[in-house]
Write a protein that holds these residues in place. Structure first.
Motif, PDB file in Angstrom:
ATOM      1  N   ASP A   1      10.614   4.124  17.109  1.00 33.37           N
ATOM      2  CA  ASP A   1      10.738   2.804  17.729  1.00 33.37           C
ATOM      3  C   ASP A   1       9.703   2.588  18.824  1.00 33.37           C
ATOM      4  OD1 ASP A   1      12.776   2.166  16.048  1.00 33.37           O
ATOM      5  OD2 ASP A   1      14.384   2.609  17.461  1.00 33.37           O
ATOM      6  N   PHE A   2       9.132   3.692  19.341  1.00 30.24           N
ATOM      7  CA  PHE A   2       7.968   3.623  20.217  1.00 30.24           C
ATOM      8  C   PHE A   2       6.852   4.386  19.514  1.00 30.24           C
ATOM      9  CE2 PHE A   2      11.359   2.807  23.147  1.00 30.24           C
ATOM     10  CZ  PHE A   2      10.821   2.020  24.153  1.00 30.24           C
ATOM     11  N   CYS A   3       5.732   3.752  19.316  1.00 29.67           N
ATOM     12  CA  CYS A   3       4.634   4.399  18.606  1.00 29.67           C
ATOM     13  C   CYS A   3       3.300   3.957  19.219  1.00 29.67           C
ATOM     14  CB  CYS A   3       4.636   4.028  17.120  1.00 29.67           C
ATOM     15  SG  CYS A   3       6.267   4.047  16.344  1.00 29.67           S
ATOM     16  N   ASN A   4       2.241   4.669  18.828  1.00 29.87           N
ATOM     17  CA  ASN A   4       0.931   4.246  19.307  1.00 29.87           C
ATOM     18  C   ASN A   4      -0.185   4.501  18.318  1.00 29.87           C
ATOM     19  OD1 ASN A   4       0.919   6.958  19.671  1.00 29.87           O
ATOM     20  ND2 ASN A   4       0.919   6.905  21.883  1.00 29.87           N
ATOM     21  N   ARG A   5      -1.407   4.285  18.749  1.00 28.44           N
ATOM     22  CA  ARG A   5      -2.505   4.088  17.816  1.00 28.44           C
ATOM     23  C   ARG A   5      -2.913   5.321  17.034  1.00 28.44           C
ATOM     24  NH1 ARG A   5      -8.297   1.506  18.237  1.00 28.44           N
ATOM     25  NH2 ARG A   5      -8.323   0.709  16.184  1.00 28.44           N
ATOM     26  N   GLU A   6      -2.657   6.484  17.570  1.00 28.03           N
ATOM     27  CA  GLU A   6      -3.015   7.718  16.872  1.00 28.03           C
ATOM     28  C   GLU A   6      -1.927   8.182  15.916  1.00 28.03           C
ATOM     29  OE1 GLU A   6      -5.960   9.047  16.903  1.00 28.03           O
ATOM     30  OE2 GLU A   6      -6.600   7.442  18.254  1.00 28.03           O
ATOM     31  N   GLU A   7      -1.045   7.258  15.544  1.00 31.51           N
ATOM     32  CA  GLU A   7      -0.014   7.502  14.534  1.00 31.51           C
ATOM     33  C   GLU A   7       1.001   8.562  14.961  1.00 31.51           C
ATOM     34  OE1 GLU A   7      -2.104   8.294  10.935  1.00 31.51           O
ATOM     35  OE2 GLU A   7      -3.331   6.503  11.116  1.00 31.51           O
ATOM     36  N   GLN A   8       1.294   8.601  16.243  1.00 32.08           N
ATOM     37  CA  GLN A   8       2.313   9.507  16.755  1.00 32.08           C
ATOM     38  C   GLN A   8       3.573   8.726  17.105  1.00 32.08           C
ATOM     39  OE1 GLN A   8      -0.113  11.263  19.934  1.00 32.08           O
ATOM     40  NE2 GLN A   8       0.245  13.229  18.960  1.00 32.08           N
ATOM     41  N   LEU A   9       4.732   9.359  16.877  1.00 30.23           N
ATOM     42  CA  LEU A   9       6.014   8.776  17.241  1.00 30.23           C
ATOM     43  C   LEU A   9       6.369   9.221  18.652  1.00 30.23           C
ATOM     44  CD1 LEU A   9       7.992   9.497  13.951  1.00 30.23           C
ATOM     45  CD2 LEU A   9       6.309   7.711  14.418  1.00 30.23           C
TER      46      LEU A   9
ATOM     47  N   ILE B   1       0.834  -1.207   0.000  1.00 28.47           N
ATOM     48  CA  ILE B   1       0.000   0.000   0.000  1.00 28.47           C
ATOM     49  C   ILE B   1       0.860   1.245   0.000  1.00 28.47           C
ATOM     50  CG2 ILE B   1      -1.631   1.352   1.388  1.00 28.47           C
ATOM     51  CD1 ILE B   1      -2.857  -1.324   2.282  1.00 28.47           C
ATOM     52  N   ILE B   2       1.903   1.232   0.839  1.00 24.80           N
ATOM     53  CA  ILE B   2       2.785   2.410   0.908  1.00 24.80           C
ATOM     54  C   ILE B   2       3.530   2.603  -0.405  1.00 24.80           C
ATOM     55  CG2 ILE B   2       4.883   3.285   2.011  1.00 24.80           C
ATOM     56  CD1 ILE B   2       3.898   2.233   4.605  1.00 24.80           C
ATOM     57  N   SER B   3       3.997   1.503  -1.005  1.00 22.02           N
ATOM     58  CA  SER B   3       4.715   1.601  -2.281  1.00 22.02           C
ATOM     59  C   SER B   3       3.808   2.133  -3.377  1.00 22.02           C
ATOM     60  CB  SER B   3       5.260   0.225  -2.667  1.00 22.02           C
ATOM     61  OG  SER B   3       6.168  -0.242  -1.701  1.00 22.02           O
ATOM     62  N   ALA B   4       2.549   1.700  -3.365  1.00 19.82           N
ATOM     63  CA  ALA B   4       1.634   2.078  -4.435  1.00 19.82           C
ATOM     64  C   ALA B   4       1.181   3.526  -4.330  1.00 19.82           C
ATOM     65  CB  ALA B   4       0.414   1.149  -4.412  1.00 19.82           C
ATOM     66  N   PHE B   5       0.928   3.986  -3.095  1.00 19.02           N
ATOM     67  CA  PHE B   5       0.344   5.307  -2.940  1.00 19.02           C
ATOM     68  C   PHE B   5       1.322   6.343  -2.430  1.00 19.02           C
ATOM     69  CE2 PHE B   5      -3.162   2.306  -2.596  1.00 19.02           C
ATOM     70  CZ  PHE B   5      -4.048   2.820  -3.528  1.00 19.02           C
ATOM     71  N   GLY B   6       2.536   5.907  -2.056  1.00 18.30           N
ATOM     72  CA  GLY B   6       3.541   6.866  -1.611  1.00 18.30           C
ATOM     73  C   GLY B   6       3.077   7.721  -0.460  1.00 18.30           C
ATOM     74  N   CYS B   7       2.553   7.092   0.615  1.00 20.29           N
ATOM     75  CA  CYS B   7       2.017   7.844   1.749  1.00 20.29           C
ATOM     76  C   CYS B   7       3.102   8.696   2.385  1.00 20.29           C
ATOM     77  CB  CYS B   7       1.467   6.881   2.807  1.00 20.29           C
ATOM     78  SG  CYS B   7       0.114   5.865   2.177  1.00 20.29           S
ATOM     79  N   PRO B   8       2.870   9.999   2.580  1.00 22.63           N
ATOM     80  CA  PRO B   8       3.875  10.854   3.220  1.00 22.63           C
ATOM     81  C   PRO B   8       3.978  10.532   4.694  1.00 22.63           C
ATOM     82  CG  PRO B   8       1.845  12.070   2.906  1.00 22.63           C
ATOM     83  CD  PRO B   8       1.648  10.741   2.235  1.00 22.63           C
ATOM     84  N   LEU B   9       5.171  10.738   5.254  1.00 23.52           N
ATOM     85  CA  LEU B   9       5.406  10.496   6.672  1.00 23.52           C
ATOM     86  C   LEU B   9       5.625  11.814   7.383  1.00 23.52           C
ATOM     87  CD1 LEU B   9       7.845   7.464   6.517  1.00 23.52           C
ATOM     88  CD2 LEU B   9       5.357   7.438   6.744  1.00 23.52           C
ATOM     89  N   PHE B  10       4.787  12.105   8.348  1.00 23.73           N
ATOM     90  CA  PHE B  10       4.932  13.307   9.155  1.00 23.73           C
ATOM     91  C   PHE B  10       5.191  12.874  10.587  1.00 23.73           C
ATOM     92  CE2 PHE B  10       2.081  14.451   5.710  1.00 23.73           C
ATOM     93  CZ  PHE B  10       2.718  15.561   5.192  1.00 23.73           C
ATOM     94  N   ALA B  11       6.349  13.185  11.108  1.00 22.79           N
ATOM     95  CA  ALA B  11       6.680  12.795  12.477  1.00 22.79           C
ATOM     96  C   ALA B  11       5.930  13.681  13.453  1.00 22.79           C
ATOM     97  CB  ALA B  11       8.188  12.930  12.720  1.00 22.79           C
ATOM     98  N   VAL B  12       4.970  13.092  14.173  1.00 18.49           N
ATOM     99  CA  VAL B  12       4.181  13.813  15.150  1.00 18.49           C
ATOM    100  C   VAL B  12       4.503  13.237  16.519  1.00 18.49           C
ATOM    101  CG1 VAL B  12       1.854  14.447  15.869  1.00 18.49           C
ATOM    102  CG2 VAL B  12       2.370  14.116  13.439  1.00 18.49           C
ATOM    103  N   THR B  13       4.863  14.074  17.456  1.00 19.62           N
ATOM    104  CA  THR B  13       5.301  13.612  18.762  1.00 19.62           C
ATOM    105  C   THR B  13       4.261  13.905  19.821  1.00 19.62           C
ATOM    106  OG1 THR B  13       7.564  14.077  18.109  1.00 19.62           O
ATOM    107  CG2 THR B  13       7.177  13.707  20.451  1.00 19.62           C
ATOM    108  N   ALA B  14       4.026  12.963  20.723  1.00 22.12           N
ATOM    109  CA  ALA B  14       3.085  13.178  21.808  1.00 22.12           C
ATOM    110  C   ALA B  14       3.658  14.196  22.778  1.00 22.12           C
ATOM    111  CB  ALA B  14       2.806  11.860  22.528  1.00 22.12           C
ATOM    112  N   GLU B  15       2.732  14.844  23.556  1.00 28.17           N
ATOM    113  CA  GLU B  15       3.166  15.916  24.448  1.00 28.17           C
ATOM    114  C   GLU B  15       4.025  15.375  25.583  1.00 28.17           C
ATOM    115  OE1 GLU B  15       1.032  19.333  27.158  1.00 28.17           O
ATOM    116  OE2 GLU B  15       0.146  18.710  25.256  1.00 28.17           O
ATOM    117  N   SER B  16       3.708  14.190  26.130  1.00 30.51           N
ATOM    118  CA  SER B  16       4.492  13.574  27.191  1.00 30.51           C
ATOM    119  C   SER B  16       4.747  12.132  26.803  1.00 30.51           C
ATOM    120  CB  SER B  16       3.736  13.651  28.525  1.00 30.51           C
ATOM    121  OG  SER B  16       4.458  13.003  29.542  1.00 30.51           O
ATOM    122  N   ASP B  17       6.022  11.775  26.628  1.00 28.79           N
ATOM    123  CA  ASP B  17       6.350  10.470  26.063  1.00 28.79           C
ATOM    124  C   ASP B  17       6.733   9.421  27.097  1.00 28.79           C
ATOM    125  OD1 ASP B  17       5.862  11.642  23.682  1.00 28.79           O
ATOM    126  OD2 ASP B  17       7.922  11.700  22.973  1.00 28.79           O
ATOM    127  N   GLY B  18       6.676   9.763  28.366  1.00 25.52           N
ATOM    128  CA  GLY B  18       7.003   8.783  29.395  1.00 25.52           C
ATOM    129  C   GLY B  18       8.491   8.744  29.723  1.00 25.52           C
TER     130      GLY B  18
END
Length: 337
Positions: free
Chosen positions: A142-150, A18-35
């Motif tokens: 390397d740590f990610c979660n369901r709302e597509e945040q790094l 899917i990624i190869s076919a549609f070339g989905c852009p990657l935007f690094a979005v960071t959570a406010e508090s990462d633990g």
């Protein structure tokens, strides 16, 4: 019928196609508090078997983990791992490199605090006195979660402090101080150093940082015809909020406040001005001599927890006996609500 392994492989290949076919852009979005992650420090002698836990606090919600755990393989021999709060574990030890690879992929965000993984080692007979460090190695994504945040949680190393029975160490020779527990806005940290001759440990507490609030308000909820809006000042380090102000849509229009969730509002006649705390208040602040918390003039003051969700899609593919980690992330910009 596909078995679990085949379904997992099929899912990975499908994501890549899917990624190869549609070339989905990657935007690094960071959570406010990462633990914050800490590795325990335990004390042992040569020949002992010990367990070192890797723990997390202030967990923002993690769905997938890909992390390397580095240890001194000349002093420690890995035996096994113990499961912690994660629901999925793939663990592979590279004894020759002193690296343990941990991969976990869940179906939803895991927000529990506690032990991520426990690691059992045997202390080699040839291990020297002092701290043999165990630390984590990871990068963005390397740590990610369901709302597509790094996520990039902070981490503090630990290890195995090997003691000797040599009583001739009359004057300790210490290593440099190292932070073993990172301080947070409300909790003290800890730093330690170890004698390189006998392994004696010295510890010192680190002062809690105190909240560091933004110098502007953020609209957390926009006002509607029958519902008041809300704005607050956010801590730069954690999800804590303060100086909560309610407002109506007419007040927003009258004071030229952009009535949209997520926008910032500079101090004005409606919010009041922010002033620095005086010395007496700084002295009375809870165990934080270098706290940068500020106060607002007036009596509009309250606190509210704000949690930002996060996400990922990650899986493990076993090829020819080796673990190959493939992480697929499709990100988009997320505004606070």
């Amino acid at each position: 019928m596909f078995n679990t392994a085949l379904r997992k492989r099929f899912f990975i290949v499908l994501c890549l196609l899917i990624i190869s076919a549609f070339g989905c852009p990657l935007f690094a979005v960071t959570a406010e508090s990462d633990g914050s992650i800490t590795v325990d420090t335990v004390t042992a002698q040569t020949g002992d078997t010990v367990t070192v836990n890797v723990n997390i606090v202030d967990n923002p919600g993690i769905m997938a983990v890909t992390v390397s755990i580095k240890y001194d393989s000349s002093a420690l021999t890995y035996i096994r791992y113990f499961k912690g709060i994660l629901n999925d574990y793939t663990v592979y030890n590279h004894q020759d490199k002193g690296i343990i690879r941990l991969v976990s992929c869940d179906r939803a965000d895991n927000k529990r605090n506690g032990t991520l993984i426990g690691l059992q080692f045997k202390v080699n007979e040839t291990a020297g006195a002092g701290l043999h460090k165990i630390s984590l190695e990871y990068s963005s994504g390397d740590f990610c979660n369901r709302e597509e945040q790094l996520l990039m949680p902070s981490s503090s190393p630990g290890g195995v402090n090997v003691l000797t029975s040599d009583e001739s160490c009359k004057e300790h020779t210490y290593s440099e101080w190292e932070v073993s527990v990172q301080p947070t806005c409300t909790e003290k940290g800890l730093k330690q150093r170890f004698c390189t001759v006998c392994g004696h440990c010295e510890s010192k507490p680190l002062t809690a940082l105190g909240h560091d609030y933004e110098e502007f308000w953020t609209v957390d909820r926009q006002a509607a015809a029958d519902t008041a809006g809300q704005m607050s000042r956010h801590c730069r380090r954690c999800s804590e909020t303060a100086d909560i102000i309610s407002f109506t849509s007419s007040e927003a229009e009258e004071n030229k406040i952009e009535n949209i969730a997520g926008v910032t509002v500079k101090p004005n006649d409606f919010t009041g001005e922010i002033t620095e705390p005086d010395k007496a208040e700084e002295t009375e602040a809870s165990n934080s001599s270098d706290a940068s918390e500020k106060k607002i003039s007036g009596d509009r003051s309250d606190k509210k927890a704000l949690t930002v969700a996060a996400a990922v899609c990650a899986s493990v593919l076993i090829i020819g006996g080796s673990a190959v980690v493939i992480t697929v992330i499709i990100n988009k910009k997320i505004s606070k609500r």
